[in-house]
Motif scaffolding. Sequence first.
Motif, PDB file in Angstrom:
ATOM      1  N   UNK A  29     -22.267  35.367   0.659  1.00  0.00           N
ATOM      2  CA  UNK A  29     -21.153  35.606   1.571  1.00  0.00           C
ATOM      3  C   UNK A  29     -21.250  37.052   2.040  1.00  0.00           C
ATOM      4  N   UNK A  30     -21.538  37.248   3.318  1.00  0.00           N
ATOM      5  CA  UNK A  30     -21.730  38.580   3.890  1.00  0.00           C
ATOM      6  C   UNK A  30     -20.548  38.911   4.789  1.00  0.00           C
ATOM      7  N   UNK A  31     -19.730  39.877   4.351  1.00  0.00           N
ATOM      8  CA  UNK A  31     -18.601  40.360   5.153  1.00  0.00           C
ATOM      9  C   UNK A  31     -18.703  41.869   5.270  1.00  0.00           C
ATOM     10  N   UNK A  32     -18.284  42.389   6.420  1.00  0.00           N
ATOM     11  CA  UNK A  32     -18.348  43.829   6.636  1.00  0.00           C
ATOM     12  C   UNK A  32     -17.129  44.496   6.010  1.00  0.00           C
ATOM     13  N   UNK A  33     -17.169  44.645   4.687  1.00  0.00           N
ATOM     14  CA  UNK A  33     -16.243  45.516   3.978  1.00  0.00           C
ATOM     15  C   UNK A  33     -17.062  46.351   3.021  1.00  0.00           C
ATOM     16  N   UNK A  34     -16.487  47.403   2.484  1.00  0.00           N
ATOM     17  CA  UNK A  34     -17.221  48.335   1.615  1.00  0.00           C
ATOM     18  C   UNK A  34     -18.399  48.997   2.343  1.00  0.00           C
TER      19      UNK A  34
END
Length: 764
Positions: A29-34
């Motif tokens: 799961x790739x999300x743009x956070x951190x």
Amino acid sequence: MTHTIAAPLDVTVGGPTGTTIPTDLWGLFLEDLNDALDGGLNAELVRNGDFEFNPADRDGWHALTAWTSSDPARVAVRREDPVHRNNGTYLRLTGPVTLVNDGFDPVAVVPGARYAFSAFTWAVEGSGCIVLALEGDDGVLATVDVPVEPGGWNPVAAELTGQVAGAGRLSLTVPAGLTVEIDVVSLRPVGPDGAPLTFRPDLLETLRALHPAFIRFPGGCLAHGLGLDNMYHWKGTVGPRHEREQTFNTWGYHQSRQIGYLEYFQLCRELDATPMPIVAAGVCCQNLRGRARAIPQDEMPAYVQDVLDLIEFANGGTDTFWGARRAELGSPDPFEMRYLGVGNEDEITDDFRERYAQIADAVAAAYPDVTVIGTAGPAPFGADFEAGWEFARAQKVAIVDEHAYRTPRWFHQNIDRYADYPRDGALVYLGEWAARTNTVRSALAEAAFMTAIERDSDVVALASYAPLLARVGHTQWVPDLIYFDAERVLPSASYFVQQAFAAEPGGEVCAVSLTGAEPVPVPGWAGGAVRVSAGGSEVELTRIGLDGAAVQPARVVPDSEAHLGRLGGRGVLEFTATRSSGDDGLVVCLGDAGGDTVELSLGGWQNKSTTLALTADGIGNEIDGPHQGHRLLTGVPIVLRLEVGDHRFRVWLDGELVHDVTLDLRPEHRVVAGASRRPEADGDEYVVRLVNATDTARAASVTLPVDGAVTGSATLLAGAGPEQGSPEADSPVRPEQVAVSGSGGFSLCLPAWSFASVVARVDA
């Protein structure tokens, strides 16, 4: 950690149960956070190269964030005639002036290494070159002259070659007599094929080693956004960089969208994973003042068409409009997308139901081979979870996305969670889950749960740990699977657990019985201290009562606690709370240090809800809520009554029963085993998972349903105590290979707090 003599553990593997583990089971799961993308997986070395940072991203940010200059008076921020309407801010540099980019970190320059520079420039007065350099503390590490032309925006490109080793920053020097406008500044390492890199190589290889079957993108909360204007629309993320729609990030920074949908699909191809895009279900995130907002119905046909166009972009032939567009962008072959998630942790409202059905029905009609995945709230229980599943059954949804960020205890207690799910209904996608911390304790709890997932993979079809990536010093969420900084990749213990499972996919699930592994009892509520805190607020507590006895009024100030006394296994706490200053809510903590504690948060997320949480082994977990409707307001008293009895907690606020929950006292399964068989022409392979999340080493004797010689290898994760491992640090354990052999089975020593994944071969 207590070490004892190894206790015997007998593991008997039986025949197939009829369940076959899906080869798609383990994904990412790739999300743009951190800062997972810009400053992370994105190989771009320039920060804010589009000059689009602004206060909507974060207080104090502006067009020149991450940039410094030798003479600020010679640097002007302009918006009159941009490169593109989606990239509306640029700079005018009037020489002599030098502009320096701080980057995400200094660029590690290596002699002979090549770096590709690009930008849009416009010489508005004079002619000549700008001097491009990578400058270190002791001088220039690489440099090149870049000619600029008049007459409008012109793309320019150049290549710097490292001359001296060191840590450098990009500088752009405009000489006297030349005025240049500049935008879309980029610097990327050059790959072995001579092209600028899209992805940071070490992070890419770290993801490759996880053997993902699918990749979910772009969220998470990022998909449906904070407000309709912040919703993630895929069409704004493909095409030339300067034409992409940039916006603020839900997680508190800027989205350049340099890694957009095209790069996402390319990443899937690079890692041999099927894409799993997640699109908003026609509503934005409910974690917004005023709750979720829905796309107006007269705009829904266009939104539904956008979703259908996304599938065409991924899968359509070059004779289709969006398939042809994909080919124009350099990817003529389809990306073979098979899954589409609709919605994420949504509040199950009528607006959601109507719009989800519109999207799902249109996809089913146009693309019956694409499996639509539904959603069931942010937690594995509660109102939205129940309503989400009820709606999914009514809609005959094929797969439902469950999320579970829980304590290690919860995972050990819920080994049999999916055993009782119906086998004739929707399948489960465990889309976001983790055992809360980066400790070995959490990693082994995850290993135990993954062993159970494989056993029940006739119900759980897909699973992905979350979040995936986190830049050291830039984390908005803990735990994370992989940490990194400019030079290092720091996988967690959980990373190696995920890797071990995904490395051996598929197979027929076998029955397994254990002897010598008793469940660990869970302590009941025995009472403890009563403490009250209020974050940054000041709160007056009056009319305090403990079991009917009056307690002196107390005042809670920032960074302190008020100790009201003790509450037993049965009892009543009452008080009136009035906030005199601040914006935070109130927290009531019941329990003693070192033991289980229960916390009531009044005015939690955005001071608009209440939750009850249990902390076990020093790790907290919500056990009820959040419930909307109660908050702590300055000058407005609120009356609290909390009753405890028989491990049951009930909370009244201003006379309304808000929480009523009984603690889960089911024992923990800390020693767990699972097995599967992979038949082959010249023999069988057995994959055996063994988890020992206890202080006692185990002498495991594994009996397989075969005669004859067994040989193989175990990937063993061991050597650290349960509390070792922390965020933004390297794993305290690394896998080692241990040979196994025997007749009709094998033996293996499982150290305390260890996990083994064994591949054992039996020749025909």
